[in-house]
Design a protein around this motif. Structure first.
Motif, PDB file in Angstrom:
ATOM      1  N   THR A 135      45.842  17.074 -75.515  1.00  0.00           N
ATOM      2  CA  THR A 135      46.115  16.811 -74.100  1.00  0.00           C
ATOM      3  C   THR A 135      47.204  15.759 -73.934  1.00  0.00           C
ATOM      4  O   THR A 135      48.104  15.896 -73.095  1.00  0.00           O
ATOM      5  N   GLU A 136      47.114  14.688 -74.751  1.00  0.00           N
ATOM      6  CA  GLU A 136      48.132  13.646 -74.682  1.00  0.00           C
ATOM      7  C   GLU A 136      49.503  14.186 -75.047  1.00  0.00           C
ATOM      8  O   GLU A 136      50.522  13.844 -74.412  1.00  0.00           O
ATOM      9  N   GLU A 137      49.560  15.033 -76.065  1.00  0.00           N
ATOM     10  CA  GLU A 137      50.843  15.612 -76.468  1.00  0.00           C
ATOM     11  C   GLU A 137      51.409  16.512 -75.369  1.00  0.00           C
ATOM     12  O   GLU A 137      52.616  16.498 -75.085  1.00  0.00           O
TER      13      GLU A 137
ATOM     14  N   LEU B 242      50.773  16.239 -72.150  1.00  0.00           N
ATOM     15  CA  LEU B 242      51.211  15.374 -71.059  1.00  0.00           C
ATOM     16  C   LEU B 242      52.572  14.744 -71.363  1.00  0.00           C
ATOM     17  O   LEU B 242      53.428  14.607 -70.484  1.00  0.00           O
ATOM     18  N   ASP B 243      52.761  14.357 -72.647  1.00  0.00           N
ATOM     19  CA  ASP B 243      54.046  13.795 -73.043  1.00  0.00           C
ATOM     20  C   ASP B 243      55.166  14.820 -72.888  1.00  0.00           C
ATOM     21  O   ASP B 243      56.275  14.509 -72.433  1.00  0.00           O
ATOM     22  N   ILE B 244      54.873  16.083 -73.264  1.00  0.00           N
ATOM     23  CA  ILE B 244      55.867  17.144 -73.139  1.00  0.00           C
ATOM     24  C   ILE B 244      56.212  17.387 -71.668  1.00  0.00           C
ATOM     25  O   ILE B 244      57.382  17.509 -71.288  1.00  0.00           O
TER      26      ILE B 244
ATOM     27  N   ALA C  35      55.801  15.312 -69.149  1.00  0.00           N
ATOM     28  CA  ALA C  35      56.503  14.151 -68.617  1.00  0.00           C
ATOM     29  C   ALA C  35      57.961  14.139 -69.058  1.00  0.00           C
ATOM     30  O   ALA C  35      58.876  13.846 -68.266  1.00  0.00           O
ATOM     31  N   GLY C  36      58.177  14.491 -70.319  1.00  0.00           N
ATOM     32  CA  GLY C  36      59.550  14.547 -70.808  1.00  0.00           C
ATOM     33  C   GLY C  36      60.353  15.620 -70.128  1.00  0.00           C
ATOM     34  O   GLY C  36      61.534  15.423 -69.781  1.00  0.00           O
TER      35      GLY C  36
END
Length: 308
Positions: free
Chosen positions: A278-280, A282-284, A286-287
């Motif tokens: 999930t964190e990965e 979200l990072d994608i 957001a990026g």
């Protein structure tokens, strides 16, 4: 919070331990059956010995002395336990039973001679302040029982001639079924007079009594020694079966606990992995949103210039 790598290592360790527990559980179950068969085969041998005693007693030219209660001043006790652990409360159970039985006989500690089969009951008795005359190793299979019985027979002879010990008791766990057993007491010396009298009065199965030509005293003495052999052999086999039954129960509990722990670890691992994924994501996202925002800003300024 633990990392997924740390959880993976814990899961692998738990799975390895579960494999060992299952192997020990299988070995315990196989061993129980091995000693069960030994006891079953011993029953036929015991029946043959009793038939021989029955014939010898029927040919006896005098009456068997009436059984009478005599004061027991010295006693020899053989306590059967285990050398290895992982067998629950088996050793503590048989030791407590033996001490209670000897206390009921009214024998002070100084007049008790103890032989322990297995180092575990010997350690328990030593910690409680009871001196041990001899510690014997437990046999690893049925093939090792007979030599141990012969060694104990020699020790009993030494007790009789050097220490004047006439009363000998066996304390061991009797196997019942599954993972169940119970402590048992058996007096092997002196031989029960009432039991001999019952054998003498027992009706012979056929119409003709067998005959023998050897000296009666020699025959009777040999049959009594065989009776002692059967009693000691059965105590060994029953104790070893009980040891494996106790180990089987311990391994079953351990298997259940490990499986529950594995289920918990797998749950933690999946939750942790889902959080990482999930964190990965979200990072994608957001990026991507950040990059999309940068691309749209120049386009807006160009339109505004064109409009002017």
């Amino acid at each position: 919070m633990q990392t997924t790598e740390a959880l993976k290592r814990k899961i692998q360790s738990a799975q390895d331990l579960l494999s060992v527990v299952k192997t020990m559980k299988a070995l315990a179950a196989v061993s129980i059956r091995q000693y069960q068969r030994a006891v079953e085969s011993l029953n036929e041998y015991n029946r043959t010995v009793e038939m021989g005693l029955q014939i010898a007693l029927k040919k006896m030219d005098r009456d068997i002395p009436a059984a009478r209660e005599t004061a027991v001043s010295r006693v020899g006790a053989i306590v059967f336990g285990s050398d290895q652990g992982l067998c629950g409360q088996m050793n503590a159970l048989v030791v407590n039973h033996a001490l209670e039985e000897m206390k009921a006989l009214g024998i002070p500690g100084g007049n008790r001679s103890l032989i322990c089969v297995g180092s575990r009951p010997a350690d328990i008795l030593a910690d409680m302040g009871h001196p041990i005359a001899e510690i014997l190793d437990t046999p690893g299979s049925t093939a090792g029982i007979t030599p141990m019985v012969q060694d104990i027979t020699m020790l009993l002879e030494e007790w009789r001639f050097r220490k004047q010990i006439e009363h000998v008791y066996l304390y061991y766990n009797e196997y019942l079924s599954g993972a169940n057993y119970r402590p048992k007491t058996l007096r092997v010396l002196p031989v029960d007079q009432a039991w001999l009298e019952n054998l003498r009065k027992k009706k012979w199965e056929s119409k003709t009594l067998p005959m023998f030509t050897m000296d009666w005293g020699v025959l009777f003495g040999s049959l009594i020694r065989e009776y002692l052999f059967v009693s000691l052999y059965r105590a060994f086999a029953e104790s070893l079966a009980s040891e494996n039954a106790s180990r089987l129960a311990a391994m079953q509990n351990a298997e259940k606990n490990i499986e529950e722990r594995l289920e918990e670890l797998f749950g933690q691992f999946h939750r942790q992995r889902q959080m990482v994924i999930t964190e990965e994501l979200l990072d994608i996202v957001a990026g991507f949103e950040a990059l999309s925002g940068k691309e749209k800003k120049p386009a807006k300024s160009k339109i505004m210039k064109g409009g002017l």
